[in-house]
Scaffold this motif. Sequence first.
Motif: not given
Length: 286
Positions: A198-217
Amino acid sequence: MMSTGVYTSIGDDNNGTNVSGTVPAVVSSADHVALKFKESNLQTFPPSSDSQGKIPVFRPPSDADDTFSKPVRGSYDEPQQSGWMHAFTVVAYKPYFDVDTADVLERIKDSLFPFRGTFADKTSDNPDLYGPFWICTTLVFVAAAIGTFVTYLAHKLQHKEWEYDINLVTWSAGLFYGYVTFVPLGLYIVLKYLSVPSGLVQLWCLFGYSLFVFIPAMCLFIVPVEIFRWVTVCAAGFMSATFVALNLRTHIVSSGERWFLIVAGIFLLQLTLAVVLKLYFFTITV
């Protein structure tokens, strides 16, 4: 100053006219001195065997190319440092911000369709930190602004005095930046312990984009109906948790039977984030 030489007198010409004066005598051809110039030792550039009698034409060296006129990525960068000091240079993080608007929008769209589970495969070669940074920054201000507005609206509807809480900005920054930074870091350490690639930057990228749904919510939290807010935050938390879990599953399956526990733990952690977001920022007490 007049130079000395042999002069002759001009006598009577054929017409019997006397001409006075003198002129230099004509020197015979035998008196000429031949001047010879030594051959120049200057060498023509570039040297060639058949360049005698020709005007030399400059040609670039055989190893020259046209890269001088073309910008090459990294050609204008600072000299890279070796070792652990490289992590403290700007050059070390430039590849993780090498995305354009189309790339970011495409990844945001993938995060809104969590059941596809193809986000990790698409970003494996080029994970970015640009999108996660601005998503978290937007969440910090949206959470503080919407939370403040909801509290203000509730107080005004009941004709109560309202005071602004500046701590909402501080707590929202600590919540989102801390979650996106330390949760992937902890997961990276666990996966390394289990020998899962696994890659640390790839995990940061995955978790960062996973939070976008909270903006319209959070924008929907303006509706002053408590049950509607709970349904909205639960739906956003479920989408975010599913997005992370399904993208992790394809990489964690190789760790054996423990992959299910890891995915289930991350899924519950994302749901916990949604509940904390609702309880702290959008619980109204008048």
